[in-house]
Enzyme design. Structure first.
Site, PDB file in Angstrom:
ATOM      1  N   HIS A 206       0.827  -1.200   0.000  1.00  0.00           N
ATOM      2  CA  HIS A 206       0.000   0.000   0.000  1.00  0.00           C
ATOM      3  C   HIS A 206       0.867   1.258   0.000  1.00  0.00           C
ATOM      4  O   HIS A 206       1.914   1.317   0.635  1.00  0.00           O
ATOM      5  CB  HIS A 206      -0.910   0.033   1.229  1.00  0.00           C
ATOM      6  CG  HIS A 206      -2.149  -0.789   1.081  1.00  0.00           C
ATOM      7  ND1 HIS A 206      -3.077  -0.581   0.077  1.00  0.00           N
ATOM      8  CD2 HIS A 206      -2.634  -1.822   1.824  1.00  0.00           C
ATOM      9  CE1 HIS A 206      -4.070  -1.438   0.207  1.00  0.00           C
ATOM     10  NE2 HIS A 206      -3.820  -2.217   1.244  1.00  0.00           N
TER      11      HIS A 206
ATOM     12  N   CYS B 191       0.271   2.810  -4.723  1.00  0.00           N
ATOM     13  CA  CYS B 191      -0.476   3.997  -5.118  1.00  0.00           C
ATOM     14  C   CYS B 191       0.294   5.260  -4.735  1.00  0.00           C
ATOM     15  O   CYS B 191       1.106   5.257  -3.806  1.00  0.00           O
ATOM     16  CB  CYS B 191      -1.834   4.004  -4.425  1.00  0.00           C
ATOM     17  SG  CYS B 191      -2.950   2.719  -5.002  1.00  0.00           S
TER      18      CYS B 191
END
Length: 366
Positions: free
Chosen positions: A165, A221
């Site tokens: 993440h 991301c």
């Protein structure tokens, strides 16, 4: 607060009010007699500690001139779970060993395959002594990054790969044009916080001496400028590249100590990256990692062609399947809003940043 181990000098994170702490590497106990004896955080002046991670039998020793740190985090048994990150880590290790001749003994793997009991201990702040150095916690990632750059010299090739993440948080220093710092999310980020791009830059980039090359592959991301490197490569409509100057307006130094640092990332700062089975058709992977490895295997030999190959592979997947679906988006916001994976089309465009201006037609090698 960080305190150096009394035996091996490894930086250890001292819990508030603690009078002693045990080192996970050498198992020595460091006693804190008085608060004034605790050294200040090594990041208070923006520089890594003077005595970074010392080698130990449980950590790969540097072999020759190649060294790599590979981090893959599945966040298993949590609402943030990802399916492809461990696959990414294994595939990257295979690529480094078989394509670029990295000795296995020079590759440090931090992966997040935890059982439910261990996840509980992580959530409440305790750690089981089951190979503790291999857990991708915030402190272990810090120590591993120190290890990666420690003692590097001219001719060395260093690689940092991260699959997990990524997120953003408000920048209060005025250094970021968009007002946000980019972050990576260790497995214990909910209790220990995220790794911010300023720290990644201070730890991995600024210590590099002349003649050392660092390549970072960040599959997360909001990862376009996750290393805070000064220059971002952009292509115009004619396929010509131009460098954008991303040096902070404050004048803060984000370059190296003379070496070279490059970062391939999964997407622009404002975009998300996919955790999907749409590319391999067999199992889940990070879209960026899969396309990076595919570009190398298809014979792309320059920085520009590797970048173009990655972008084209993602465009082709979106065109042929109506979007990179079949998995989730590696963004915390998406996971929180939906309570699970985010399916459907995805727009992500891999990025290339660098500490120095260079011709992207230069041969690519690790």
């Amino acid at each position: 607060m960080l305190v150096n181990c009394s035996n091996c000098r490894t930086p250890l994170q001292l819990p508030a009010g603690a009078k002693a702490i045990r080192c996970a590497l050498c198992h020595a106990v460091t006693h804190i007699a008085e608060p004034r004896n605790v050294p200040p955080s090594p990041y208070s002046n923006g520089a890594p500690p003077a005595n970074p991670l010392q080698y130990s039998p449980s950590v790969p020793s540097a072999h020759g001139s190649k060294r790599a740190l590979i981090v893959g985090i599945s966040y298993k048994y949590s609402r943030y779970q990802l399916k492809g990150c461990i696959n990414d880590a294994k595939c990257m290790k295979f690529l480094l060993m078989n394509k670029f001749q990295f000795p296995e003994s020079s590759i440090l793997m931090l992966t997040g395959n935890f059982d439910s009991t261990l996840w509980y201990f992580l959530k409440v702040g305790f750690f089981e002594e089951r190979d503790p150095l291999r857990l991708p916690t915030k402190q272990n990632m810090r120590m591993a990054m120190f290890w990666l750059v420690q003692g590097c010299k001219s001719g060395d090739s260093l690689v940092f790969h991260y699959s997990g993440h990524g997120s953003q948080q408000r920048d209060y220093t005025g250094e970021e044009v968009d007002g946000y710092d980019e972050t990576l999310c260790p497995v214990d980020f909910e209790t220990q916080g995220m790794l911010v791009d300023n720290e990644l830059n201070a730890t991995l980039v600024r210590p590099l001496p002349r003649g050392v090359k660092l390549h970072c592959i960040i599959d997360a991301c909001h990862s376009g400028t996750a290393l805070d490197l000064p220059f971002l490569c952009k292509f115009n409509s004619y396929g010509q590249f131009a460098w954008e100057d991303h040096r902070p307006r404050s004048g803060a130094w984000k370059g190296t100590g003379g070496g070279d640092a490059f970062s391939f990332s999964g997407c622009d700062d404002g975009q998300t990256s996919a955790d999907t089975s749409a590319l391999s058709k067999v199992t889940s992977t990070g879209a960026m990692t899969y396309c990076f490895i595919q570009a190398i295997e298809h014979g792309h030999k320059t920085y520009g062609s590797v970048l173009n190959g990655m972008r084209q592979a993602i465009r082709n997947a979106n065109t042929s399947s109506g979007g990179i679906g079949g998995g989730g988006v590696t963004t915390l916001i998406g996971m929180l809003l939906t309570g699970g994976s985010v399916a459907g089309g995805l727009t992500q465009e891999p990025q290339l940043t660098s500490a120095n201006l260079f011709d992207i037609n230069m041969p690519f090698t690790l």
